[in-house]
Design a protein around this motif. Structure first.
Motif, PDB file in Angstrom:
ATOM      1  N   GLY A   1       9.214   5.923 -30.616  1.00 21.69           N
ATOM      2  CA  GLY A   1       9.115   6.221 -32.036  1.00 21.69           C
ATOM      3  C   GLY A   1       9.070   4.973 -32.894  1.00 21.69           C
ATOM      4  O   GLY A   1       8.379   4.937 -33.924  1.00 21.69           O
ATOM      5  N   GLY A   2       9.781   3.930 -32.484  1.00 22.27           N
ATOM      6  CA  GLY A   2       9.724   2.672 -33.226  1.00 22.27           C
ATOM      7  C   GLY A   2       8.323   2.090 -33.242  1.00 22.27           C
ATOM      8  O   GLY A   2       7.864   1.556 -34.275  1.00 22.27           O
ATOM      9  N   HIS A   3       7.602   2.197 -32.135  1.00 27.32           N
ATOM     10  CA  HIS A   3       6.233   1.675 -32.097  1.00 27.32           C
ATOM     11  C   HIS A   3       5.281   2.518 -32.933  1.00 27.32           C
ATOM     12  O   HIS A   3       4.289   2.001 -33.465  1.00 27.32           O
ATOM     13  N   VAL A   4       5.577   3.813 -33.059  1.00 29.47           N
ATOM     14  CA  VAL A   4       4.780   4.634 -33.970  1.00 29.47           C
ATOM     15  C   VAL A   4       4.944   4.133 -35.407  1.00 29.47           C
ATOM     16  O   VAL A   4       3.975   4.069 -36.182  1.00 29.47           O
ATOM     17  N   LEU A   5       6.162   3.754 -35.771  1.00 33.83           N
ATOM     18  CA  LEU A   5       6.404   3.215 -37.118  1.00 33.83           C
ATOM     19  C   LEU A   5       5.671   1.903 -37.326  1.00 33.83           C
ATOM     20  O   LEU A   5       5.125   1.640 -38.409  1.00 33.83           O
ATOM     21  N   LEU A   6       5.651   1.032 -36.302  1.00 32.82           N
ATOM     22  CA  LEU A   6       4.897  -0.218 -36.412  1.00 32.82           C
ATOM     23  C   LEU A   6       3.416   0.067 -36.613  1.00 32.82           C
ATOM     24  O   LEU A   6       2.743  -0.590 -37.428  1.00 32.82           O
ATOM     25  N   LEU A   7       2.891   1.045 -35.891  1.00 36.21           N
ATOM     26  CA  LEU A   7       1.497   1.433 -36.073  1.00 36.21           C
ATOM     27  C   LEU A   7       1.247   1.879 -37.509  1.00 36.21           C
ATOM     28  O   LEU A   7       0.232   1.523 -38.120  1.00 36.21           O
ATOM     29  N   GLY A   8       2.189   2.625 -38.076  1.00 36.84           N
ATOM     30  CA  GLY A   8       2.049   3.046 -39.469  1.00 36.84           C
ATOM     31  C   GLY A   8       1.994   1.875 -40.432  1.00 36.84           C
ATOM     32  O   GLY A   8       1.210   1.878 -41.399  1.00 36.84           O
ATOM     33  N   ALA A   9       2.821   0.852 -40.201  1.00 32.87           N
ATOM     34  CA  ALA A   9       2.795  -0.335 -41.066  1.00 32.87           C
ATOM     35  C   ALA A   9       1.442  -1.033 -40.982  1.00 32.87           C
ATOM     36  O   ALA A   9       0.890  -1.485 -42.001  1.00 32.87           O
ATOM     37  N   CYS A  10       0.877  -1.136 -39.783  1.00 35.09           N
ATOM     38  CA  CYS A  10      -0.437  -1.768 -39.614  1.00 35.09           C
ATOM     39  C   CYS A  10      -1.515  -0.976 -40.345  1.00 35.09           C
ATOM     40  O   CYS A  10      -2.395  -1.559 -41.013  1.00 35.09           O
ATOM     41  N   LEU A  11      -1.461   0.347 -40.239  1.00 42.38           N
ATOM     42  CA  LEU A  11      -2.474   1.174 -40.902  1.00 42.38           C
ATOM     43  C   LEU A  11      -2.376   1.069 -42.415  1.00 42.38           C
ATOM     44  O   LEU A  11      -3.403   1.090 -43.114  1.00 42.38           O
TER      45      LEU A  11
ATOM     46  N   SER B   1       0.096 -12.094 -28.856  1.00 44.12           N
ATOM     47  CA  SER B   1      -0.057 -13.046 -29.960  1.00 44.12           C
ATOM     48  C   SER B   1      -1.300 -13.903 -29.780  1.00 44.12           C
ATOM     49  O   SER B   1      -2.017 -14.197 -30.740  1.00 44.12           O
ATOM     50  N   LEU B   2      -1.569 -14.320 -28.535  1.00 45.21           N
ATOM     51  CA  LEU B   2      -2.788 -15.083 -28.268  1.00 45.21           C
ATOM     52  C   LEU B   2      -4.024 -14.252 -28.587  1.00 45.21           C
ATOM     53  O   LEU B   2      -4.988 -14.746 -29.200  1.00 45.21           O
ATOM     54  N   LEU B   3      -4.027 -12.989 -28.175  1.00 46.47           N
ATOM     55  CA  LEU B   3      -5.169 -12.126 -28.438  1.00 46.47           C
ATOM     56  C   LEU B   3      -5.367 -11.914 -29.938  1.00 46.47           C
ATOM     57  O   LEU B   3      -6.492 -11.967 -30.443  1.00 46.47           O
ATOM     58  N   PHE B   4      -4.263 -11.679 -30.659  1.00 46.57           N
ATOM     59  CA  PHE B   4      -4.385 -11.441 -32.095  1.00 46.57           C
ATOM     60  C   PHE B   4      -4.850 -12.693 -32.823  1.00 46.57           C
ATOM     61  O   PHE B   4      -5.709 -12.635 -33.710  1.00 46.57           O
ATOM     62  N   GLY B   5      -4.285 -13.850 -32.458  1.00 42.51           N
ATOM     63  CA  GLY B   5      -4.723 -15.094 -33.086  1.00 42.51           C
ATOM     64  C   GLY B   5      -6.185 -15.384 -32.809  1.00 42.51           C
ATOM     65  O   GLY B   5      -6.931 -15.869 -33.686  1.00 42.51           O
ATOM     66  N   SER B   6      -6.653 -15.094 -31.595  1.00 51.85           N
ATOM     67  CA  SER B   6      -8.066 -15.301 -31.261  1.00 51.85           C
ATOM     68  C   SER B   6      -8.951 -14.370 -32.069  1.00 51.85           C
ATOM     69  O   SER B   6      -9.996 -14.787 -32.593  1.00 51.85           O
ATOM     70  N   ALA B   7      -8.542 -13.091 -32.182  1.00 52.13           N
ATOM     71  CA  ALA B   7      -9.337 -12.136 -32.950  1.00 52.13           C
ATOM     72  C   ALA B   7      -9.390 -12.521 -34.422  1.00 52.13           C
ATOM     73  O   ALA B   7     -10.440 -12.396 -35.078  1.00 52.13           O
ATOM     74  N   TRP B   8      -8.283 -13.000 -34.972  1.00 51.84           N
ATOM     75  CA  TRP B   8      -8.259 -13.444 -36.370  1.00 51.84           C
ATOM     76  C   TRP B   8      -9.235 -14.605 -36.553  1.00 51.84           C
ATOM     77  O   TRP B   8     -10.000 -14.647 -37.528  1.00 51.84           O
ATOM     78  N   THR B   9      -9.211 -15.569 -35.637  1.00 48.50           N
ATOM     79  CA  THR B   9     -10.086 -16.737 -35.757  1.00 48.50           C
ATOM     80  C   THR B   9     -11.551 -16.341 -35.654  1.00 48.50           C
ATOM     81  O   THR B   9     -12.406 -16.859 -36.389  1.00 48.50           O
ATOM     82  N   LEU B  10     -11.873 -15.409 -34.762  1.00 39.57           N
ATOM     83  CA  LEU B  10     -13.277 -15.038 -34.526  1.00 39.57           C
ATOM     84  C   LEU B  10     -13.818 -14.090 -35.586  1.00 39.57           C
ATOM     85  O   LEU B  10     -14.965 -14.251 -36.042  1.00 39.57           O
ATOM     86  N   TRP B  11     -13.034 -13.095 -35.970  1.00 43.35           N
ATOM     87  CA  TRP B  11     -13.553 -12.022 -36.822  1.00 43.35           C
ATOM     88  C   TRP B  11     -12.823 -11.865 -38.146  1.00 43.35           C
ATOM     89  O   TRP B  11     -13.259 -11.086 -39.000  1.00 43.35           O
ATOM     90  N   GLY B  12     -11.709 -12.536 -38.342  1.00 48.79           N
ATOM     91  CA  GLY B  12     -10.965 -12.406 -39.583  1.00 48.79           C
ATOM     92  C   GLY B  12      -9.743 -11.517 -39.422  1.00 48.79           C
ATOM     93  O   GLY B  12      -9.607 -10.788 -38.436  1.00 48.79           O
ATOM     94  N   PRO B  13      -8.830 -11.547 -40.404  1.00 47.78           N
ATOM     95  CA  PRO B  13      -7.567 -10.820 -40.268  1.00 47.78           C
ATOM     96  C   PRO B  13      -7.714  -9.309 -40.242  1.00 47.78           C
ATOM     97  O   PRO B  13      -7.013  -8.619 -39.507  1.00 47.78           O
ATOM     98  N   GLY B  14      -8.635  -8.762 -41.050  1.00 42.13           N
ATOM     99  CA  GLY B  14      -8.801  -7.308 -41.088  1.00 42.13           C
ATOM    100  C   GLY B  14      -9.238  -6.721 -39.759  1.00 42.13           C
ATOM    101  O   GLY B  14      -8.581  -5.810 -39.217  1.00 42.13           O
ATOM    102  N   PRO B  15     -10.357  -7.190 -39.186  1.00 47.33           N
ATOM    103  CA  PRO B  15     -10.768  -6.673 -37.874  1.00 47.33           C
ATOM    104  C   PRO B  15      -9.734  -6.913 -36.781  1.00 47.33           C
ATOM    105  O   PRO B  15      -9.555  -6.072 -35.894  1.00 47.33           O
ATOM    106  N   ALA B  16      -9.033  -8.056 -36.839  1.00 47.65           N
ATOM    107  CA  ALA B  16      -8.004  -8.325 -35.833  1.00 47.65           C
ATOM    108  C   ALA B  16      -6.900  -7.278 -35.909  1.00 47.65           C
ATOM    109  O   ALA B  16      -6.437  -6.763 -34.874  1.00 47.65           O
ATOM    110  N   LEU B  17      -6.470  -6.939 -37.121  1.00 46.68           N
ATOM    111  CA  LEU B  17      -5.411  -5.947 -37.276  1.00 46.68           C
ATOM    112  C   LEU B  17      -5.903  -4.564 -36.854  1.00 46.68           C
ATOM    113  O   LEU B  17      -5.154  -3.785 -36.248  1.00 46.68           O
TER     114      LEU B  17
END
Length: 424
Positions: free
Chosen positions: A307-317, A380-396
């Motif tokens: 349930g905690g991870h569901v809440l994290l998903l909600g924050a991202c959305l 974290s490595l995957l998210f940082g790579s996605a941010w660098t390649l495509w920007g923060p929105g697509p990475a999130l």
């Protein structure tokens, strides 16, 4: 924070349980909570200013920061295993934990002597080494101090005190930045002094865990080759399931530093106010840690963890949604993030503790922590790579999609293997 029992002081090895609202837990748990409170004030003072210090002050790229954030989470994960195994072999949980706290305190002072992104990264790696050494022995001290049915409450009390420090740390950093000319150096100086106080409190007030009762002698039988402790522990179905769950979800758990940076961009918040963002998260965590821990004892720790991870998903959305930059967005992100930590941090350790034999409890907790930390390092490595390649929105967006699929997969696996899950 509730009922007083004389049993609590007996379990704690003679340490009297505190009187008043925290009298539900043994004195060892309360003392460790105070140590964590003070240490978290120190740690969160640094963490609160670190993203801006590195990316705005020292010019670190999002990809490099993702690598550093992953290092912060998991590059020293193997040290958790070493700390856990040493503590179990020597039965000196307090000494091993104290060495980790002392190393982290020294690293806070060392931040004053470095000025490049990767020298800072090296000091932070050493700091995480100290955290890796101390975390499993500390959690084992908590777990060994209470009976199985009260694990969630004990970890909830400890995490509540720990989070009080996480609440005060960013406020202290904000206050220092508000009045100091050379703000970052002043933050690091105050942080180092507070960290030393945490080591002193541990040395003076924390008792060693009581020795486990000797196991009954086994009946004569054909000899079996002894397995290494980690392999022995991973043969436990419940622990295997928890490790798998922590790894699958950890790969797509977006670090809170990234979420704060994204929220700062949406709000166009000045650097001076950036340290206040973690305060909201910590305040929710502080208020929710004990109630959520007790809820996990009743409803099942694995359910609460998911349930905690569901809440994290909600924050991202919510961060992805086209909401106006205002109070609704701030509360909608920081409140679920605080509840996420309340439902996952101590709850995962409370779920694992009763599954592990006392003589291997520290090692078992370290195995679980290491699996989760390595997964979050990769994430974290995957998210940082996605941010660098495509920007923060697509990475999130990619991280949110991955977390949703992971939750679905873990739910299906859990329903198939429900008989092997013994965390409730």
């Amino acid at each position: 924070m509730y009922l007083s029992t004389s049993r609590a002081s007996d379990i704690a090895g003679g340490t009297p349980a505190p009187k008043g609202p925290l009298r539900a837990v043994p004195g060892t748990v309360f003392a460790l909570g105070l140590v964590s409170l003070v240490t978290d004030v120190s740690a969160e003072m640094v963490t609160a200013v670190l993203p801006l210090y590195l990316m705005a002050g020292l010019g670190m790229s999002p990809l490099a920061f993702g690598a550093l954030d992953g290092l912060h989470q998991g590059a020293t994960a193997v040290l958790r295993l070493a700390g856990g195994r040493i503590a179990d072999r020597t039965r000196r949980h307090k000494l091993v934990a104290g060495a980790g706290y002392a190393l982290s305190a020294a690293c806070k002072a060392a931040l004053l002597a470095v000025a490049t992104p990767w020298s800072v990264a090296a000091v932070l790696a050493a700091d995480r080494t100290g955290k890796g050494l101390r975390t499993a022995p500390r959690d084992a001290l908590i777990s060994l101090s209470v009976p199985p049915g009260e694990q969630g409450r004990a970890f909830g009390v400890h995490r509540a005190l720990d989070t009080a420090g996480a609440l005060l740390g960013p406020l202290a950093a904000f206050g220092v930045l508000w009045v100091a000319v050379d703000g970052y150096e002043a933050v690091f100086t105050v942080s180092a002094c507070v960290a030393v106080l945490g080591v002193v409190l541990l040395a003076l007030f924390v008792r060693e865990a009581p020795a486990p009762a000797p196991a009954p002698a086994p009946a004569p039988a054909r000899a079996r080759p002894a397995l290494p402790p980690v392999r022995t522990l991973l043969r436990l179905p419940g622990l295997r399931g928890l490790c798998l769950t922590a790894v699958v979800l950890g790969l797509f758990t977006v670090g809170d530093a990234f979420l704060y940076l994204l929220l700062q961009r949406r709000l166009d918040l000045s650097a001076a106010y950036f340290p206040l963002l973690p305060v909201g998260t910590a305040a929710v965590f502080l208020l929710a840690a004990l109630p959520v821990g007790r809820l996990a004892d009743r409803l099942g720790r694995r359910r609460v963890f998911l349930g905690g991870h569901v809440l994290l998903l909600g924050a991202c959305l919510l961060l992805l949604a086209p909401l106006p930059a205002g109070a609704l967005l701030v509360v909608g992100v920081l409140a679920p993030l605080g509840l996420f930590y309340a439902a996952t941090d101590g709850v995962l350790m409370a779920a694992a503790g009763p599954l592990l034999p006392p003589e291997l409890r520290t090692t078992g907790l370290a195995v679980l922590q290491t699996a989760q930390a390595l997964a979050r390092f990769a994430g974290s490595l995957l998210f940082g790579s996605a941010w660098t390649l495509w920007g923060p929105g697509p990475a999130l967006a990619l991280a949110a999609a991955g977390l949703l699929l992971s939750l679905a997969a873990v739910a299906v696996i859990g329903s198939v293997h429900a008989g092997n899950t013994a965390d409730s």
